[in-house]
Design a protein around this motif. Structure first.
Motif, mmCIF file in Angstrom:
data_model
loop_
_atom_site.group_PDB
_atom_site.id
_atom_site.type_symbol
_atom_site.label_atom_id
_atom_site.label_comp_id
_atom_site.label_asym_id
_atom_site.label_seq_id
_atom_site.Cartn_x
_atom_site.Cartn_y
_atom_site.Cartn_z
ATOM 1 N N ALA A 244 39.431 -12.569 -43.848
ATOM 2 C CA ALA A 244 41.418 -13.272 -43.908
ATOM 3 C C ALA A 244 41.225 -14.675 -44.249
ATOM 4 O O ALA A 244 40.505 -15.831 -43.908
ATOM 5 N N TRP A 245 42.819 -15.184 -44.505
ATOM 6 C CA TRP A 245 42.605 -16.018 -45.292
ATOM 7 C C TRP A 245 43.440 -17.676 -44.188
ATOM 8 O O TRP A 245 44.318 -16.573 -43.600
ATOM 9 N N SER A 246 43.151 -18.692 -43.941
ATOM 10 C CA SER A 246 43.676 -19.703 -43.256
ATOM 11 C C SER A 246 45.515 -19.632 -44.041
ATOM 12 O O SER A 246 45.040 -19.975 -45.318
ATOM 13 N N PRO A 247 46.016 -20.316 -43.268
ATOM 14 C CA PRO A 247 47.297 -20.596 -43.273
ATOM 15 C C PRO A 247 48.121 -21.470 -44.477
ATOM 16 O O PRO A 247 48.332 -21.195 -45.256
ATOM 17 N N ASP A 248 46.771 -22.607 -44.725
ATOM 18 C CA ASP A 248 46.745 -23.095 -45.741
ATOM 19 C C ASP A 248 46.342 -22.506 -47.404
ATOM 20 O O ASP A 248 46.244 -22.681 -48.334
ATOM 21 N N GLY A 249 46.227 -21.400 -47.254
ATOM 22 C CA GLY A 249 45.086 -20.771 -48.174
ATOM 23 C C GLY A 249 44.114 -21.119 -48.848
ATOM 24 O O GLY A 249 43.729 -20.956 -49.346
ATOM 25 N N ASN A 250 43.347 -22.573 -47.856
ATOM 26 C CA ASN A 250 42.100 -22.807 -48.836
ATOM 27 C C ASN A 250 40.398 -22.259 -48.480
ATOM 28 O O ASN A 250 39.936 -22.404 -48.916
ATOM 29 N N THR A 251 40.804 -21.864 -46.838
ATOM 30 C CA THR A 251 39.674 -21.752 -46.584
ATOM 31 C C THR A 251 39.455 -19.975 -45.915
ATOM 32 O O THR A 251 40.640 -18.808 -45.909
ATOM 33 N N LEU A 252 38.900 -19.185 -46.216
ATOM 34 C CA LEU A 252 38.626 -17.507 -45.610
ATOM 35 C C LEU A 252 37.507 -17.435 -44.460
ATOM 36 O O LEU A 252 36.452 -17.950 -44.042
ATOM 37 N N ALA A 253 38.181 -16.318 -43.544
ATOM 38 C CA ALA A 253 36.929 -16.075 -42.976
ATOM 39 C C ALA A 253 36.721 -14.952 -43.053
ATOM 40 O O ALA A 253 37.231 -14.196 -43.058
#
Length: 436
Positions: A244-253
């Motif tokens: 799952a992407w963070s809103p800023d596109g830098n992190t994945l859960a």
């Protein structure tokens, strides 16, 4: 606990028992219900080039699928883009709005599409733009015009020019496909002999994260759509799943079993670095999704004895339960405004899509079942995409966020699973604006 473990196994592998046709197959749209309010509009065939009628048909189909428009017959209307509108005549015919335009073929395969939208109640033009593109881009231009009509009349951005992704299985081959929001123009992003599950769009629509079993175990990949470059970002010991992407596109859960049971971790979305564990429970935590502000994650857990939806700060801390109706709630998805939660709930033996108001806790059952899965909000929050099994067949389906309007996208000789709706197209052509 045994039942939830079985459910997690199903989540990872059960989507793999379907078949599908070739990549060129188109989806059929069946629609039922209407919106609470419908705007009467006439869409005249665009004049000039012979493609004008096809552009108008795409616009009509888009607006009809939304359930918020009632089409007024415009047969025989010869409206050039610069034709003065007979407002009273169109009011008499029952149209509050009239959309029309002209298509001109230029050099090679290039076209110019000029469009206008008239308001017959206030005797004025609302919109006027010019698009240019190749013959292969005309459907996209038609979707963009439908988006402009939708937004000018409802005040809400349209989603017709967005894309969807889903997984198909054809024989022994699995395909990750991308299509227009109406299911047309499907393109294969990945074909594999091994299962593909859990596709998730990056916030800018340039990448997809998904789980592939091509190495014999579930591994999370990030796939750059323009170049087809694929990067394995979660390939740890055990299972790697549910990106799952963070809103800023830098992190994945992601969900990992590297330390035992499934728990939620955060990683760098570009290369899988900076691994850190978010949840710490003695049971299963899975299916993470970020809140729109990026400050928290909603997820599914059986820590209360049965699967329910929880929320935890991204910075860590205690998780709080947010689903309380029913004893089986999974697959959380959050509306773009952060006010509503979608989930799959089991009621009376049927799996249905429910919407929960996060402030009041009020629940609305959007679908009838018996087996509806994988809900996904449209980027404007007004529609929901989901997978459904009816009569033994898997299919793609949609419902308005208030449950009034339903549509079924099906393949005549195949099945479809795990749909996910992409974001607004940030790379869409900016039209030249003309004076209304």
């Amino acid at each position: 606990m045994k039942k939830l473990t079985q459910w997690l196994s199903v989540f990872l592998t059960c989507f793999l028992v379907f078949s599908a046709p070739s990549a060129n197959a188109q989806l059929r749209v069946d629609i039922s219900g209407t919106g609470a309010k419908q705007y009467p509009i006439a869409i005249a065939d665009f004049t000039g080039d012979s493609t004008g009628r096809l552009i108008a048909e795409v616009i009509r189909a888009d607006l009809t699928r939304s359930g918020q428009f009632r089409l007024i017959n415009a047969t025989g209307a010869k409206l050039e883009v610069d034709t003065p509108i007979a407002y009273e005549e169109w009011r008499t015919r029952g149209a509050d709005y009239v959309a029309y335009g002209t298509v001109t073929k230029e050099s090679g395969d290039q076209y110019e599409v000029r469009y206008r939208l008239a308001d017959t109640i206030n005797d004025t033009n609302l919109d006027g733009v010019v698009f240019t593109g190749s013959d292969r881009e005309l459907r996209r231009i038609a979707h963009q015009i439908a988006d402009r009509i939708y937004e000018h009349i409802t005040g809400i951005p349209g989603v017709f020019a967005t894309r969807i992704a889903y997984v198909l299985k054809h024989g022994n081959t699995y395909e990750l496909q991308i299509a227009d929001s109406d299911g047309q123009n499907p393109q294969i992003a990945l074909r594999s002999r091994e299962p593909i599950i859990s596709p998730a769009w990056s916030p800018d629509g340039s990448k997809l994260a998904y789980v592939s079993f091509e190495t014999g175990k579930p591994v999370v990949y990030v796939h750059e759509l323009s170049s087809s470059k694929r990067t394995p970002v979660a390939n740890f010991k055990g299972n790697n799943s549910a990106p799952a992407w963070s809103p800023d596109g830098n992190t994945l859960a992601v969900v990992l079993t590297r330390e035992g049971l499934s728990q939620i971790y955060l990683i760098n979305a570009h290369d899988g670095s900076n691994l850190r564990r978010l949840t710490r429970s003695p049971l299963i935590d899975t299916e993470p999704v970020f809140s729109p502000d990026g400050q928290s994650i909603f997820f599914t857990s059986d820590r209360s004895g049965r699967p329910q939806i929880y929320q935890i700060p991204v910075s860590g801390g205690e998780a709080r339960r947010v689903s309380f109706n029913g004893d089986y709630n999974i697959s959380p998805r959050i509306s773009p405004d952060g006010k509503s939660l979608l989930m799959v709930t089991r009621r009376g033996g049927a799996f249905r899509i429910a919407s929960v108001d996060l402030e009041t806790g009020t629940e609305t059952l959007l679908t009838q079942g018996p087996d509806d899965q994988s809900p996904s909000f449209a980027p404007n929050g007004k529609q929901v995409l989901y997978a459904s099994r009816q009569g033994g067949r898997h299919m793609l389906a949609g419902v308005s966020s208030d449950g009034r309007m339903r549509q079924t996208l099906s393949i005549h000789n195949g099945e479809i699973r795990e749909p996910t709706w992409g974001p607004f197209n940030q790379n869409a052509q900016s039209p030249q604006t003309t004076n209304p």
